[in-house]
Design a protein around this motif. Structure first.
Motif, PDB file in Angstrom:
ATOM      1  N   ILE A 282      57.680 -43.235  13.592  1.00 31.15           N
ATOM      2  CA  ILE A 282      59.067 -42.763  13.636  1.00 31.15           C
ATOM      3  C   ILE A 282      59.831 -43.333  12.438  1.00 31.15           C
ATOM      4  CG2 ILE A 282      61.205 -42.735  14.978  1.00 31.15           C
ATOM      5  CD1 ILE A 282      59.408 -43.213  17.482  1.00 31.15           C
ATOM      6  N   GLY A 283      60.432 -42.459  11.657  1.00 29.08           N
ATOM      7  CA  GLY A 283      61.197 -42.886  10.482  1.00 29.08           C
ATOM      8  C   GLY A 283      60.377 -43.103   9.235  1.00 29.08           C
ATOM      9  N   SER A 284      59.066 -42.805   9.263  1.00 28.51           N
ATOM     10  CA  SER A 284      58.201 -43.090   8.103  1.00 28.51           C
ATOM     11  C   SER A 284      58.153 -41.951   7.092  1.00 28.51           C
ATOM     12  CB  SER A 284      56.778 -43.419   8.570  1.00 28.51           C
ATOM     13  OG  SER A 284      56.180 -42.304   9.200  1.00 28.51           O
ATOM     14  N   GLU A 285      58.870 -40.853   7.344  1.00 30.84           N
ATOM     15  CA  GLU A 285      59.024 -39.753   6.381  1.00 30.84           C
ATOM     16  C   GLU A 285      57.683 -39.170   5.917  1.00 30.84           C
ATOM     17  OE1 GLU A 285      62.341 -40.061   3.536  1.00 30.84           O
ATOM     18  OE2 GLU A 285      62.633 -42.095   4.276  1.00 30.84           O
ATOM     19  N   GLY A 286      56.727 -39.085   6.823  1.00 30.48           N
ATOM     20  CA  GLY A 286      55.451 -38.458   6.491  1.00 30.48           C
ATOM     21  C   GLY A 286      54.554 -39.262   5.584  1.00 30.48           C
ATOM     22  N   THR A 287      54.817 -40.559   5.451  1.00 28.52           N
ATOM     23  CA  THR A 287      54.013 -41.393   4.550  1.00 28.52           C
ATOM     24  C   THR A 287      52.843 -42.077   5.259  1.00 28.52           C
ATOM     25  OG1 THR A 287      55.431 -43.321   4.928  1.00 28.52           O
ATOM     26  CG2 THR A 287      55.998 -41.871   3.067  1.00 28.52           C
TER      27      THR A 287
ATOM     28  N   LYS B 146      71.255 -28.393  13.148  1.00 28.06           N
ATOM     29  CA  LYS B 146      70.586 -28.017  14.397  1.00 28.06           C
ATOM     30  C   LYS B 146      69.312 -27.220  14.167  1.00 28.06           C
ATOM     31  CE  LYS B 146      73.982 -29.855  16.721  1.00 28.06           C
ATOM     32  NZ  LYS B 146      74.741 -30.431  15.592  1.00 28.06           N
ATOM     33  N   ASN B 147      69.132 -26.697  12.969  1.00 26.46           N
ATOM     34  CA  ASN B 147      67.911 -25.944  12.662  1.00 26.46           C
ATOM     35  C   ASN B 147      66.848 -26.809  12.001  1.00 26.46           C
ATOM     36  OD1 ASN B 147      68.406 -23.241  13.645  1.00 26.46           O
ATOM     37  ND2 ASN B 147      70.013 -23.136  12.101  1.00 26.46           N
ATOM     38  N   ALA B 148      67.049 -28.113  12.033  1.00 24.86           N
ATOM     39  CA  ALA B 148      65.991 -29.030  11.590  1.00 24.86           C
ATOM     40  C   ALA B 148      64.856 -28.999  12.608  1.00 24.86           C
ATOM     41  CB  ALA B 148      66.544 -30.439  11.469  1.00 24.86           C
ATOM     42  N   SER B 149      63.657 -29.330  12.157  1.00 21.44           N
ATOM     43  CA  SER B 149      62.513 -29.354  13.066  1.00 21.44           C
ATOM     44  C   SER B 149      62.442 -30.702  13.774  1.00 21.44           C
ATOM     45  CB  SER B 149      61.215 -29.091  12.298  1.00 21.44           C
ATOM     46  OG  SER B 149      60.961 -30.137  11.377  1.00 21.44           O
ATOM     47  N   ILE B 150      61.835 -30.699  14.951  1.00 21.76           N
ATOM     48  CA  ILE B 150      61.683 -31.937  15.707  1.00 21.76           C
ATOM     49  C   ILE B 150      60.813 -32.929  14.937  1.00 21.76           C
ATOM     50  CG2 ILE B 150      60.714 -32.942  17.811  1.00 21.76           C
ATOM     51  CD1 ILE B 150      63.406 -31.510  18.186  1.00 21.76           C
ATOM     52  N   GLY B 151      59.768 -32.439  14.272  1.00 25.55           N
ATOM     53  CA  GLY B 151      58.936 -33.324  13.460  1.00 25.55           C
ATOM     54  C   GLY B 151      59.733 -34.001  12.366  1.00 25.55           C
ATOM     55  N   GLY B 152      60.639 -33.247  11.746  1.00 27.97           N
ATOM     56  CA  GLY B 152      61.507 -33.825  10.719  1.00 27.97           C
ATOM     57  C   GLY B 152      62.474 -34.831  11.296  1.00 27.97           C
ATOM     58  N   ASN B 153      63.048 -34.518  12.474  1.00 26.32           N
ATOM     59  CA  ASN B 153      63.942 -35.469  13.145  1.00 26.32           C
ATOM     60  C   ASN B 153      63.244 -36.791  13.418  1.00 26.32           C
ATOM     61  OD1 ASN B 153      65.985 -33.316  15.339  1.00 26.32           O
ATOM     62  ND2 ASN B 153      65.985 -33.600  13.126  1.00 26.32           N
ATOM     63  N   ILE B 154      61.995 -36.710  13.880  1.00 28.05           N
ATOM     64  CA  ILE B 154      61.242 -37.928  14.185  1.00 28.05           C
ATOM     65  C   ILE B 154      60.901 -38.667  12.896  1.00 28.05           C
ATOM     66  CG2 ILE B 154      59.088 -38.832  15.158  1.00 28.05           C
ATOM     67  CD1 ILE B 154      59.165 -36.434  17.111  1.00 28.05           C
ATOM     68  N   SER B 155      60.546 -37.936  11.858  1.00 27.17           N
ATOM     69  CA  SER B 155      60.141 -38.551  10.592  1.00 27.17           C
ATOM     70  C   SER B 155      61.276 -39.279   9.894  1.00 27.17           C
ATOM     71  CB  SER B 155      59.555 -37.481   9.662  1.00 27.17           C
ATOM     72  OG  SER B 155      58.341 -36.989  10.187  1.00 27.17           O
ATOM     73  N   THR B 156      62.525 -38.909  10.209  1.00 32.59           N
ATOM     74  CA  THR B 156      63.671 -39.597   9.616  1.00 32.59           C
ATOM     75  C   THR B 156      64.446 -40.417  10.651  1.00 32.59           C
ATOM     76  OG1 THR B 156      65.078 -37.644   9.966  1.00 32.59           O
ATOM     77  CG2 THR B 156      63.987 -37.845   7.823  1.00 32.59           C
ATOM     78  N   ASN B 157      63.937 -40.441  11.892  1.00 38.16           N
ATOM     79  CA  ASN B 157      64.666 -41.094  12.982  1.00 38.16           C
ATOM     80  C   ASN B 157      66.113 -40.610  12.996  1.00 38.16           C
ATOM     81  OD1 ASN B 157      65.131 -42.798  15.189  1.00 38.16           O
ATOM     82  ND2 ASN B 157      65.751 -44.506  13.887  1.00 38.16           N
ATOM     83  N   ALA B 158      66.284 -39.296  13.064  1.00 33.56           N
ATOM     84  CA  ALA B 158      67.605 -38.680  12.980  1.00 33.56           C
ATOM     85  C   ALA B 158      68.532 -39.228  14.061  1.00 33.56           C
ATOM     86  CB  ALA B 158      67.472 -37.164  13.112  1.00 33.56           C
TER      87      ALA B 158
ATOM     88  N   SER C 125      60.259 -42.749  -0.436  1.00 37.52           N
ATOM     89  CA  SER C 125      60.756 -43.941   0.260  1.00 37.52           C
ATOM     90  C   SER C 125      60.227 -45.204  -0.400  1.00 37.52           C
ATOM     91  CB  SER C 125      60.378 -43.871   1.737  1.00 37.52           C
ATOM     92  OG  SER C 125      61.000 -44.915   2.467  1.00 37.52           O
ATOM     93  N   TYR C 126      59.460 -46.009   0.308  1.00 32.88           N
ATOM     94  CA  TYR C 126      58.947 -47.281  -0.180  1.00 32.88           C
ATOM     95  C   TYR C 126      57.643 -47.147  -0.958  1.00 32.88           C
ATOM     96  CZ  TYR C 126      55.725 -46.415   3.551  1.00 32.88           C
ATOM     97  OH  TYR C 126      54.782 -45.816   4.345  1.00 32.88           O
ATOM     98  N   SER C 127      56.985 -45.991  -0.873  1.00 34.16           N
ATOM     99  CA  SER C 127      55.596 -45.865  -1.383  1.00 34.16           C
ATOM    100  C   SER C 127      55.534 -45.620  -2.887  1.00 34.16           C
ATOM    101  CB  SER C 127      54.893 -44.729  -0.649  1.00 34.16           C
ATOM    102  OG  SER C 127      55.448 -43.476  -0.968  1.00 34.16           O
TER     103      SER C 127
END
Length: 457
Positions: A193-198, A133-145, A455-457
């Motif tokens: 969404i889900g791109s892990e900051g790449t 629950k202490n994850a950031s919203i940006g992180g949630n979006i980046s991993t499609n939590a 990830s894929y990069s």
């Protein structure tokens, strides 16, 4: 590049750390096993600063590793190519709540628990509910939590309506908005969404919220075997009982969490448990759905069905469920896995983990989201000598990811791929898929400076 140039961008000099000033926690992730290197750490406070940092990095071909709350488990925030760590944790404001469009606009560093409390205090509900629950919203979006409520409400992607994103060259994109429908060209928001900051750095998100359900109850069902419990899940879903969450757990991992938290689980019979939640506004509907589930469970050899109505009992039970990984980490190093398989193959995959446990001589504890086939495993070191652990755990992980693939599953349901899972992801993913992912990255990030090697990069 002269990293002192960052001081020309960031007004508050305390928000720039160079070299040895960078704390160790910023060089790793929540597991704190892999440690990278970086020349600079920047704490940005607005989109303009993020854009300027990216322009400087782009001009000088410097890798940038974006970072939020640092709760990730796959090494996505480890700066293994050196360069700049761009920390967004200070961008943590709620910018707007629009009740007329059922949206809330937030910055990426806001913690999930803060967002949930804010909207619930105002009679609304943000359904995505990953375990941390202490994850950031940006992180949630980046991993499609995803989390526990995905079976009824879906995952983070289903609640992201708009994004502001800074690209590798410092350009700013505004994607989506407060509209419900969009058939206007390519939806680039869904690529982020889900791109892990790449592909880009999220600096603002417009999220969908819904009216808060008025009532919540939970139910706990015990079984002699986990297979009986998992098999029951399909029958529950076919009953159209509409549970909010369906979790499965083995007894040993529950007992470990009980000791860790010094709390008592409501049930001690059996060797495996299914934990469900039901929510809604009509008490009759919830009661009817609970009865459907109880009937289905008892017909499938359930030992006990316990309905949890009291808030204290519900919170205690779900707190134990939420502490399963932390409790294992407190006593032994472990490798967390979140392989996802088709729902009807969950029991097959769990059965294979028991075979693998015996074959490799390494303890595996199982739990996860039974309603969507997301199996969480703790591969536990248990004091094994380091060289042997490294050798055997590697072979075990290869076998588990291979089996997941054979069952038409994927390597991650919600944690992401990052650095740790990349070898397994690359091994089982079609080469043409990887090639097209990399082509897309070159469009967004032609120099490959955003979170490279992840990830894929």
């Amino acid at each position: 590049m002269n990293y002192n140039d960052l001081f020309n961008i960031i007004e508050d000099k305390e928000r720039v750390k160079l070299g040895s000033e960078i704390g160790d926690k910023y060089l790793s992730d929540a597991l704190n096993r892999d440690k990278g290197k970086a020349e600079a750490l920047v704490f940005a406070v607005n989109t303009e600063e993020v854009s300027k940092v990216m322009k400087l990095a782009y001009e000088n071909n410097i890798p940038v590793t974006p970072r939020g709350a640092g709760t990730g488990l796959v090494g996505a925030t480890v700066p293994h190519k050196s360069g700049i760590i761009l920390d967004l944790s200070l961008m943590n404001n709620i910018l707007e709540m629009d009740e007329n469009t059922f949206t809330v606009t937030v910055e990426p560093g806001l913690h999930l628990v803060q967002l949930q409390k804010f909207v619930e205090d105002r009679g609304f509900f943000y359904p995505p509910d990953p375990g941390e629950k202490n994850a950031s919203i940006g992180g949630n979006i980046s991993t499609n939590a995803g989390g526990m409520r995905a079976v009824k409400y879906g995952v983070t992607r289903n609640y992201v309506m708009g994004l502001e994103v800074v690209l590798a060259d410092g350009s700013v994109l505004n994607l989506g908005g407060k509209v419900i429908k969009n058939s206007s060209g390519l939806d680039m928001k869904d690529l982020i969404i889900g791109s892990e900051g790449t592909l880009g750095i999220i600096t603002k998100a417009i999220l969908k919220i819904i009216p808060k359900p008025q009532r919540t109850v939970s139910a706990l069902i015990s079984f002699n075997s986990l297979k009986e419990g998992i098999d029951t899940v399909i029958k529950i879903i076919k009953k159209n009982a509409n549970p909010t969450a369906i979790e499965f757990m083995e007894k040993d991992v529950i007992e470990n969490a009980e000791r860790f938290l010094e709390l008592k689980f409501p049930c001690s019979t059996g060797n495996a448990y299914i934990l469900l939640t039901f929510d809604g506004d009509e008490e009759f509907e919830i009661e009817n759905n609970c009865k459907k589930v109880e009937e289905a469970a008892l017909k499938n050899n359930a030992l006990e069905f316990i309905l949890l109505r009291e808030k204290e009992d519900i919170e205690r039970t779900w707190r134990i469920r939420g502490a399963l990984v932390t409790a294992v980490e407190a006593v032994s190093e472990q490798e967390p896995i979140d392989i996802v398989v088709p729902i009807d193959r969950s029991a097959d995959f769990i059965a294979y983990t028991k075979e693998a446990e015996r074959e490799f001589g390494i303890k595996i504890s199982s739990f996860g989201h039974a309603g969507d086939g997301n199996v969480h495993l703790c591969v536990i070191r248990n004091g094994m000598e380091e060289k042997l652990w490294n050798e055997k755990s590697k072979l075990l992980l290869e076998a588990l990811y291979k089996k997941g693939h054979q069952l038409k599953g994927l390597p991650s349901g919600e944690h992401g791929i990052g650095l740790h899972k990349r070898p397994y992801f690359m091994e089982i993913t079609d080469k043409i898929n990887i090639e097209y992912m990399r082509r897309i990255k070159r469009v967004f990030d032609e120099k490959g400076i955003l979170n490279p090697g992840k990830s894929y990069s």
